[in-house]
Design a protein around this motif. Structure first.
Motif, PDB file in Angstrom:
ATOM      1  N   GLU A  32       0.922  -1.026   0.014  1.00  7.03           N
ATOM      2  CA  GLU A  32       0.011  -0.154  -0.045  1.00  7.03           C
ATOM      3  C   GLU A  32       0.982   1.293   0.015  1.00  7.03           C
ATOM      4  O   GLU A  32       1.740   1.335   0.807  1.00  7.03           O
ATOM      5  N   GLU A  33       0.889   2.064  -0.941  1.00 10.11           N
ATOM      6  CA  GLU A  33       1.755   3.143  -1.011  1.00 10.11           C
ATOM      7  C   GLU A  33       0.707   4.527  -1.480  1.00 10.11           C
ATOM      8  O   GLU A  33      -0.322   4.259  -2.259  1.00 10.11           O
ATOM      9  N   PRO A  34       1.109   5.796  -0.922  1.00  7.03           N
ATOM     10  CA  PRO A  34       0.480   6.719  -1.525  1.00  7.03           C
ATOM     11  C   PRO A  34       0.256   7.101  -3.215  1.00  7.03           C
ATOM     12  O   PRO A  34       1.330   6.396  -3.802  1.00  7.03           O
ATOM     13  N   GLY A  35      -0.645   7.563  -3.277  1.00  7.37           N
ATOM     14  CA  GLY A  35      -0.907   8.034  -4.859  1.00  7.37           C
ATOM     15  C   GLY A  35      -1.697   8.981  -5.194  1.00  7.37           C
ATOM     16  O   GLY A  35      -2.444   9.499  -4.324  1.00  7.37           O
ATOM     17  N   ARG A  36      -1.603   9.536  -6.454  1.00  6.54           N
ATOM     18  CA  ARG A  36      -2.665  10.721  -6.923  1.00  6.54           C
ATOM     19  C   ARG A  36      -3.159  10.344  -8.178  1.00  6.54           C
ATOM     20  O   ARG A  36      -2.531   9.882  -9.154  1.00  6.54           O
ATOM     21  N   MET A  37      -4.647  10.464  -8.426  1.00  7.72           N
ATOM     22  CA  MET A  37      -5.238  10.469  -9.721  1.00  7.72           C
ATOM     23  C   MET A  37      -5.701  11.318 -10.032  1.00  7.72           C
ATOM     24  O   MET A  37      -6.333  12.357  -9.438  1.00  7.72           O
ATOM     25  N   ARG A  38      -5.370  12.019 -11.390  1.00  8.38           N
ATOM     26  CA  ARG A  38      -5.885  13.303 -12.001  1.00  8.38           C
ATOM     27  C   ARG A  38      -7.114  13.056 -12.865  1.00  8.38           C
ATOM     28  O   ARG A  38      -7.277  11.788 -13.096  1.00  8.38           O
ATOM     29  N   GLY A  39      -7.690  14.022 -12.969  1.00 10.13           N
ATOM     30  CA  GLY A  39      -9.076  13.940 -13.991  1.00 10.13           C
ATOM     31  C   GLY A  39     -10.327  13.565 -12.990  1.00 10.13           C
ATOM     32  O   GLY A  39     -11.327  13.108 -13.643  1.00 10.13           O
ATOM     33  N   LEU A  40      -9.813  13.504 -11.683  1.00 16.75           N
ATOM     34  CA  LEU A  40     -10.971  13.266 -10.814  1.00 16.75           C
ATOM     35  C   LEU A  40     -11.302  14.422  -9.737  1.00 16.75           C
ATOM     36  O   LEU A  40     -10.464  15.103  -9.608  1.00 16.75           O
ATOM     37  N   VAL A  41     -12.421  14.740  -9.181  1.00 18.72           N
ATOM     38  CA  VAL A  41     -12.831  15.419  -8.193  1.00 18.72           C
ATOM     39  C   VAL A  41     -13.589  14.700  -7.076  1.00 18.72           C
ATOM     40  O   VAL A  41     -14.029  13.574  -7.385  1.00 18.72           O
ATOM     41  N   LEU A  42     -13.555  14.986  -5.979  1.00 19.82           N
ATOM     42  CA  LEU A  42     -13.923  14.360  -5.026  1.00 19.82           C
ATOM     43  C   LEU A  42     -15.181  15.183  -4.237  1.00 19.82           C
ATOM     44  O   LEU A  42     -15.167  16.154  -3.936  1.00 19.82           O
ATOM     45  N   TYR A  43     -16.306  14.303  -3.994  1.00 19.32           N
ATOM     46  CA  TYR A  43     -17.543  14.843  -3.469  1.00 19.32           C
ATOM     47  C   TYR A  43     -17.970  13.986  -2.141  1.00 19.32           C
ATOM     48  O   TYR A  43     -17.600  12.885  -2.003  1.00 19.32           O
ATOM     49  N   GLU A  44     -18.361  14.825  -1.157  1.00 16.45           N
ATOM     50  CA  GLU A  44     -19.056  14.426   0.187  1.00 16.45           C
ATOM     51  C   GLU A  44     -20.153  13.279  -0.527  1.00 16.45           C
ATOM     52  O   GLU A  44     -21.038  13.662  -1.214  1.00 16.45           O
ATOM     53  N   GLY A  45     -20.099  12.128   0.256  1.00 16.56           N
ATOM     54  CA  GLY A  45     -21.270  11.230   0.354  1.00 16.56           C
ATOM     55  C   GLY A  45     -21.744  11.223   1.439  1.00 16.56           C
ATOM     56  O   GLY A  45     -21.240  11.674   2.549  1.00 16.56           O
ATOM     57  N   ARG A 107       2.547   7.305  -8.504  1.00 19.24           N
ATOM     58  CA  ARG A 107       3.186   6.966  -7.233  1.00 19.24           C
ATOM     59  C   ARG A 107       4.004   8.318  -6.829  1.00 19.24           C
ATOM     60  O   ARG A 107       4.320   9.065  -7.593  1.00 19.24           O
ATOM     61  N   PRO A 108       4.206   8.283  -5.495  1.00 20.54           N
ATOM     62  CA  PRO A 108       5.339   9.375  -4.884  1.00 20.54           C
ATOM     63  C   PRO A 108       6.596   9.627  -5.848  1.00 20.54           C
ATOM     64  O   PRO A 108       7.055  10.547  -5.839  1.00 20.54           O
ATOM     65  N   ASP A 109       7.300   8.283  -6.246  1.00 20.46           N
ATOM     66  CA  ASP A 109       8.442   8.574  -7.354  1.00 20.46           C
ATOM     67  C   ASP A 109       8.209   8.811  -8.531  1.00 20.46           C
ATOM     68  O   ASP A 109       9.190   9.043  -9.545  1.00 20.46           O
TER      69      ASP A 109
END
Length: 144
Positions: A32-45, A107-109
């Motif tokens: 399990e490692e940190p990551g970032r995904m572009r092209g998405l936005v986050l909404y409260e559910g 990934r972070p790298d």
């Protein structure tokens, strides 16, 4: 299944420290490692977030933070089924609140890998875009 045994990108209640992490992921992951995904936005559910794919072209600057989770090979099929049930995802069912899609995650790298991510299904996404509460940071852990 080898061609589809992708890691998972988790951004909400499956992240470390959240309640579904221990229920679904403990003992089933290789990494399990940190990551970032572009092209998405986050909404409260209602107690969990929805990632919504942006519909704009080159101006899609949204980014969601989460973790890239690689399942243990022997646990992959079981984990995939468990996560599909958790997200109420049934392939081809228009009533599913989420869709499981393969997208690129960084990934972070700086390396990029394709991963499964559960995004809001079209009807849910349209409702959220119209009147949902955006999590501007793109990070469920830092929402407020």
């Amino acid at each position: 299944m080898s061609g589809s045994a992708l890691p998972f990108f988790v951004y909400g209640t499956l992240r470390p420290g959240e309640h579904n992490h221990d229920l679904f992921l403990r003992g089933r992951t290789e990494s399990e490692e940190p990551g970032r995904m572009r092209g998405l936005v986050l909404y409260e559910g209602p107690g969990y977030p929805y990632a919504v794919e942006e519909s704009g072209g080159e101006e899609s600057a949204g980014e969601v933070s989460g973790e890239v989770v690689t399942a243990l090979p022997e646990a992959y099929g079981e984990l995939l089924g468990a996560l599909d049930r958790l997200e109420e995802y049934v392939p081809g069912d228009p009533r599913s609140p989420y869709e499981r899609v393969a997208r690129e995650v960084t990934r972070p790298d700086g390396t990029v890998v394709r991963a499964w991510v559960y995004v809001a299904a079209p009807a849910v996404a349209a409702r959220l875009r119209a009147r949902g509460k955006l999590i501007e940071s793109g990070d469920w852990h830092t929402r407020s």
